[in-house]
Design a protein around this motif. Structure first.
Motif, PDB file in Angstrom:
ATOM      1  N   ARG A  38      -6.289   0.936   9.894  1.00  0.00           N
ATOM      2  CA  ARG A  38      -5.361   1.571   8.969  1.00  0.00           C
ATOM      3  C   ARG A  38      -6.014   1.748   7.594  1.00  0.00           C
ATOM      4  N   LEU A  39      -6.674   0.700   7.139  1.00  0.00           N
ATOM      5  CA  LEU A  39      -7.336   0.773   5.843  1.00  0.00           C
ATOM      6  C   LEU A  39      -8.393   1.873   5.849  1.00  0.00           C
ATOM      7  N   ASN A  44      -8.263  10.152   2.070  1.00  0.00           N
ATOM      8  CA  ASN A  44      -8.305  10.551   0.662  1.00  0.00           C
ATOM      9  C   ASN A  44      -9.720  10.902   0.190  1.00  0.00           C
ATOM     10  N   ILE A  99      -4.686   2.077  -3.172  1.00  0.00           N
ATOM     11  CA  ILE A  99      -5.074   1.237  -2.029  1.00  0.00           C
ATOM     12  C   ILE A  99      -5.831  -0.004  -2.525  1.00  0.00           C
ATOM     13  N   ASN A 134      -6.867   5.366   5.925  1.00  0.00           N
ATOM     14  CA  ASN A 134      -6.271   5.630   4.614  1.00  0.00           C
ATOM     15  C   ASN A 134      -7.340   6.030   3.603  1.00  0.00           C
ATOM     16  N   LEU A 135      -8.406   5.273   3.610  1.00  0.00           N
ATOM     17  CA  LEU A 135      -9.485   5.554   2.660  1.00  0.00           C
ATOM     18  C   LEU A 135     -10.145   6.890   2.980  1.00  0.00           C
ATOM     19  N   SER A 171      -4.778  -4.199  -2.483  1.00  0.00           N
ATOM     20  CA  SER A 171      -5.600  -5.309  -1.979  1.00  0.00           C
ATOM     21  C   SER A 171      -5.695  -6.442  -2.979  1.00  0.00           C
ATOM     22  N   THR A 212       0.840  -1.197   0.000  1.00  0.00           N
ATOM     23  CA  THR A 212       0.000   0.000   0.000  1.00  0.00           C
ATOM     24  C   THR A 212       0.878   1.250   0.000  1.00  0.00           C
ATOM     25  N   CYS A 213       1.866   1.273   0.876  1.00  0.00           N
ATOM     26  CA  CYS A 213       2.764   2.423   0.960  1.00  0.00           C
ATOM     27  C   CYS A 213       3.425   2.700  -0.369  1.00  0.00           C
ATOM     28  N   ARG A 270      -4.708   7.829  -5.287  1.00  0.00           N
ATOM     29  CA  ARG A 270      -4.325   7.146  -4.052  1.00  0.00           C
ATOM     30  C   ARG A 270      -5.358   6.089  -3.656  1.00  0.00           C
ATOM     31  N   LEU A 315       0.999   4.153  -2.717  1.00  0.00           N
ATOM     32  CA  LEU A 315       0.628   5.525  -2.377  1.00  0.00           C
ATOM     33  C   LEU A 315       1.733   6.513  -2.748  1.00  0.00           C
TER      34      LEU A 315
END
Lengths: 196, 196, 196, 196
Positions: free
Chosen positions: C130-131, C138, C89, C134-135, C93, C72-73, C85, C76
DNA sequence: CATGAATGAGTTTTCATTCAT
DNA sequence: TATGAATGAAAACTCATTCAT
């Protein structure tokens, strides 16, 4: 006390315990736990080495048959004539170690098992086939082929029958008389002038 | 509506179901439920009539032996000479109904059971004893007593062995050849001039 | 000859073997022995390095999640816009390595484990949190906060659902169609004029 | 207190106990003994009625799916338009009784089981197939066939995902918000002017 | 560091037997 | 008389874990 190379030792101990336990209880209805205890280990370990109870019983059966085959070979090696070889085969069947109550009872139990366990069945066929061809090979040098087969069948049946009776305690003869009975059968069947 | 006189009918049905089930499964490891179902009743009823599984198995064994005894008697009745009577005994053992796979297998299973079940053991002794004295009685009229015993032992062992082989499928002979093998044994053993 | 620095090598081998074994057997019911054998060592050693089976499973879970985080990093890092972004993500997945049957199945199995294993539960919360953030981070740049949360939930559920269906073989779409389904969802949910 | 006709009562009790026990323990690793105890009977009786643990788990799965199917049917019966029917299907999935923690967890556990148990797998396929065709049938009246399939896949994935998250406690939405999320997805996907 | 021997607790499954109806 | 519901003990088998070497 886990040491390396325990496997053969444990397997041997379990096989011997299996035979003793069957002999003592007089039945194939023997539990893995009983066998393992007699062999001085846990039932888990017995499974570890044999995978299943059936495999263990089969291994015991195989052991007995191997011993029998070995004894037969040894006996055949020193025999000189066909008749002597027939006697050697008979002697191997009624060898002192072979004819112990626990071994004889194991045979009987295996016989029963053979009827529905494919592995046991196969093993039994091997034994039966080997005995028959051993007998026929030597008999053929003393009589005609059809008779050789016929006599071989009689000998094998007689041995099986004497084993059963031994296992059930209905055999009044001792080991030597038992052997003599079979040898006598062979003699009689090989007599020339009989009108058969 | 409680039916009168059901007991003998039920018992008979259960005994027959026991033998069939053992024969079909090829093993003494037969459950009361299986037998009862085959006999068309509940397992509870089977217990009601026999008290326990062991008693039921024993009753089945007794039934087989009784049938055998009856057949032997019938055969002996029409025989005129000792030799004919010996043949009648042999014929009773290999009677078509006696030599069916399920019956032979039941015998084998009972043999195993006999080793640790006192009731079965006693029953077996009765059968063995009766067979032996029947044989000896007739053989004694054809040879000396020690030989009579000896031959009787041989015949009994041969019958047992042939039964086992039949049960295990290792008997290559048909019913008549099987019988002939035993009769032949008797003939040979009774021959006068043999140097034994 | 004690080798130095074996620990990380052994641990890695065991973690990979765990995932493969779970994937291949299709079940969390995997024994330490199986895993150890696949990793080329004894079960005792597996315990030596992980202390317990649970710890080993947990380490495997952690490994998968760390890999996912790393991917993911990386994704991104190269993305320029919020929408890019989000796609990164999603792409992480459904990365080819992430979406292999054994990994997907491991996820599923870990999900089950998470319900009663506190360690697994904690780990799962970390991943989920974290997911989500992150979502949301953005999405917030593209819509209002409540909607951002709402859409983030939808995306996460969709990803989980597609994973399950992949694990169970009930997902008829290939990897690209699967990803496209999620991206399409994002597009639709972000459309301005919708009367919601 | 053995009465007649206990079978359906016992089976039902066991099925319910299975679901409760799975739900409470949060794992398929539930023993027959635990289930039987919860259902107020011995483990032997559980086997008597189901034959094996697997059959029992399968029956529980079947029960849940039957209930779901019944609810779906009932919902579909009162719906008038395709859109209403889609909502009915969604509502059936998130019905209060369907969405209880223990039921959701059972689903999850069954999903795992489905991967290696042929019976469970078959059952799951039935459910999946039925859901898909139900969705597609109604969607087809609102959009073109390829889109209908695509949207059906999305809905199914979303439902599965929301179930998992519910089971794991990572779904922050309540039952109504959860349903609304799916309905919203349907609305968005059916919007005409979208450039997809 | 590494093995694999060993255990023992736990699980499923089977079955003779009992008993309320 | 007859059922089949119910139990519980016993058996096979599995496996995480420990430990001597």
């Amino acid at each position: 006390m886990p040491k390396l190379g325990m496997e053969p030792i444990r397997r041997k101990a379990l096989i011997e315990a299996t035979i003793s336990e069957i002999g003592q209880r007089g039945s194939l209805d023997v539990t893995v736990g009983q066998i393992a205890r007699r062999a001085g280990m846990s039932s888990g370990l017995a499974h570890h080495y044999f995978g299943s109870k059936d495999q263990m019983l089969l291994a015991a059966m195989r052991h007995i048959m191997t011993e029998f085959a070995r004894r037969t070979c040894r006996g055949l090696a020193t025999a000189r004539t066909p008749r002597e070889r027939l006697d050697a085969i008979i002697a191997a069947s009624f060898d002192a170690r072979e004819f112990r109550p626990e071994v004889v009872l194991s045979w009987l139990s295996f016989y029963v098992q053979a009827h529905h366990n494919p592995g046991a069945r196969r093993l039994l066929r091997v034994y039966t086939g080997r005995l028959h061809s051993n007998l026929v090979f030597n008999l053929r040098q003393l009589t005609d082929p059809p008779r050789a087969h016929r006599i071989a069948n009689g000998i094998a049946a007689l041995i099986d029958g004497l084993y059963i009776r031994q296992a059930l305690g209905t055999n009044p003869l001792d080991r030597f008389q038992t052997m003599e009975l079979v040898r006598d059968y062979v003699d009689r069947m090989l007599e020339k002038e009989s009108a058969h």
